[in-house]
Design a protein around this motif. Structure first.
Motif, PDB file in Angstrom:
ATOM      1  N   GLN A  88      -7.733  -2.035  12.894  1.00 42.02           N
ATOM      2  CA  GLN A  88      -7.260  -2.252  11.684  1.00 42.02           C
ATOM      3  C   GLN A  88      -6.867  -3.733  11.086  1.00 42.02           C
ATOM      4  O   GLN A  88      -7.170  -4.060   9.927  1.00 42.02           O
ATOM      5  CB  GLN A  88      -5.837  -1.637  11.813  1.00 42.02           C
ATOM      6  N   ASP A 119      -1.500  -7.389   2.955  1.00 38.71           N
ATOM      7  CA  ASP A 119      -0.346  -6.642   3.436  1.00 38.71           C
ATOM      8  C   ASP A 119      -0.627  -5.505   4.683  1.00 38.71           C
ATOM      9  O   ASP A 119       0.161  -5.727   5.741  1.00 38.71           O
ATOM     10  CB  ASP A 119       0.269  -5.639   2.684  1.00 38.71           C
ATOM     11  N   ALA A 120      -1.759  -5.141   4.789  1.00 40.30           N
ATOM     12  CA  ALA A 120      -2.475  -4.311   5.997  1.00 40.30           C
ATOM     13  C   ALA A 120      -2.643  -5.108   6.864  1.00 40.30           C
ATOM     14  O   ALA A 120      -2.303  -4.754   8.311  1.00 40.30           O
ATOM     15  CB  ALA A 120      -3.583  -3.431   5.534  1.00 40.30           C
ATOM     16  N   ASP A 133      -6.930  -6.876   2.933  1.00 38.02           N
ATOM     17  CA  ASP A 133      -5.957  -6.475   2.591  1.00 38.02           C
ATOM     18  C   ASP A 133      -4.704  -7.061   3.089  1.00 38.02           C
ATOM     19  O   ASP A 133      -4.330  -7.015   4.266  1.00 38.02           O
ATOM     20  CB  ASP A 133      -5.891  -5.085   2.466  1.00 38.02           C
ATOM     21  N   ALA A 157      -8.823  -5.473   7.682  1.00 41.49           N
ATOM     22  CA  ALA A 157      -7.968  -6.219   6.692  1.00 41.49           C
ATOM     23  C   ALA A 157      -8.239  -7.550   6.565  1.00 41.49           C
ATOM     24  O   ALA A 157      -7.561  -8.257   5.854  1.00 41.49           O
ATOM     25  CB  ALA A 157      -6.595  -5.662   6.777  1.00 41.49           C
TER      26      ALA A 157
END
Length: 302
Positions: free
Chosen positions: A95, A220-221, A218, A99
């Motif tokens: 993840q 925030d991610a 991303d 990101a």
């Protein structure tokens, strides 16, 4: 870093997340083998392997890989399995990589947090006009070295392709630290430029590649995923989960195993609390003790 010798303490420690064993099983299923075929002689249970997220020891994974190579008759099986790896297999690390802002950020995340998913290999990033990814071998595995390095390399290249959205087949040069096998042409499925008999595994990237942007950046991610990676890292630095800590201590024992009361004292908790913590993680002290004893006995017989 020098690879560790094949001793029980090293081979019986928790070493790899079972998702990577599941990916190998999925490849064998695609080739027409049944669950019974795949686990025969490995002392692994199919249902447990696919439902339990406790790390496998390297010896457990080694048995599965050795059996898979014999079953498939495909000595380049590591490449085949790694080519099908997806970012989602890598948990919080995947993840965070997905990101991240640039390729270099993604690789630095892999360099730091790869032990959260497996402790057999590491990677180092060498910057320069032609940046390189270099493999660091933590455990000596001569018979399975080609499988393991092929699996690692194919997985990393798929990760980079996911980050950049670009095929790397014609852009990357890979040096392999073993002689060219008879099936060397199969390696061209991964990249066009392969060199064998080199001193180390090294993937050379195009100039400027580290600065390429991540298509799915991303912020925030990324912050959320990095926080989770760091939480898991801190837990691992303290010995991992309760199950992993107990399993590691048992693997280091020679001839005498502590009672659950003694093990609880090492955890600084009561035996009832240790039992509860293990139950919450899906295991029991007796299961862990039986597994380590069995693995050690079989390892010594080999």
């Amino acid at each position: 870093m020098t690879a560790l010798p094949p001793t029980p303490e090293h081979w019986l420690q928790p070493a790899i997340h079972p998702v990577y064993a599941r990916l190998l099983c999925a490849e064998l299923v695609r080739r027409g083998f049944s669950a019974a075929d795949i686990t025969a002689g490995t002392r692994l249970d199919w249902d447990t392997l696919h439902a339990d997220n406790r790390f496998l020891s390297f010896e457990q994974f080694r048995r599965l890989v050795a059996h898979a190579l014999a079953l498939s008759g495909c000595p380049w099986l590591g490449l085949e399995v790694g080519i099908n790896a997806q970012l989602s297999l890598h948990g919080a690390l995947g993840q965070a990589v997905a990101a991240s802002r640039h390729v270099e950020d993604a690789l630095l995340l892999c360099q730091r947090y790869m032990p959260l998913r497996q402790r057999i290999y590491g990677v180092a990033i060498e910057a320069g006009c032609a940046p390189c990814i270099v493999a660091i071998e933590h455990i000596e595995v001569p018979a399975l070295r080609e499988f393991m390095l092929g699996y690692l390399t194919a997985t990393l290249l798929r990760l980079l392709e996911a980050v950049t959205g670009q095929p790397l087949h014609a852009l990357v040069q890979i040096d392999w630290p073993f002689p060219a096998p008879d099936w060397a042409p199969e390696y061209q499925r991964l990249v066009a430029n392969n060199r064998f008999g080199r001193p180390r595994l090294c993937a050379t990237l195009p100039e400027g590649f580290l600065q390429r942007p991540n298509l799915s950046f991303d912020n925030d991610a990324l912050r959320m995923a990095e926080r989770e990676c760091e939480r898991q890292w801190q837990q691992q630095q303290q010995g991992g989960s309760v199950t992993q800590r107990v399993q590691s201590r048992l693997a280091r024992c020679t001839g005498h195993y502590p009672s659950i009361v003694d093990m609880a004292a090492q955890e600084n908790v009561s035996s009832r609390t240790l039992i509860r913590h293990l139950r919450e993680e899906g295991s029991t002290y007796q299961q862990l003790l039986d597994t380590v004893r069995e693995e050690l006995a079989c390892w010594l017989l080999l």
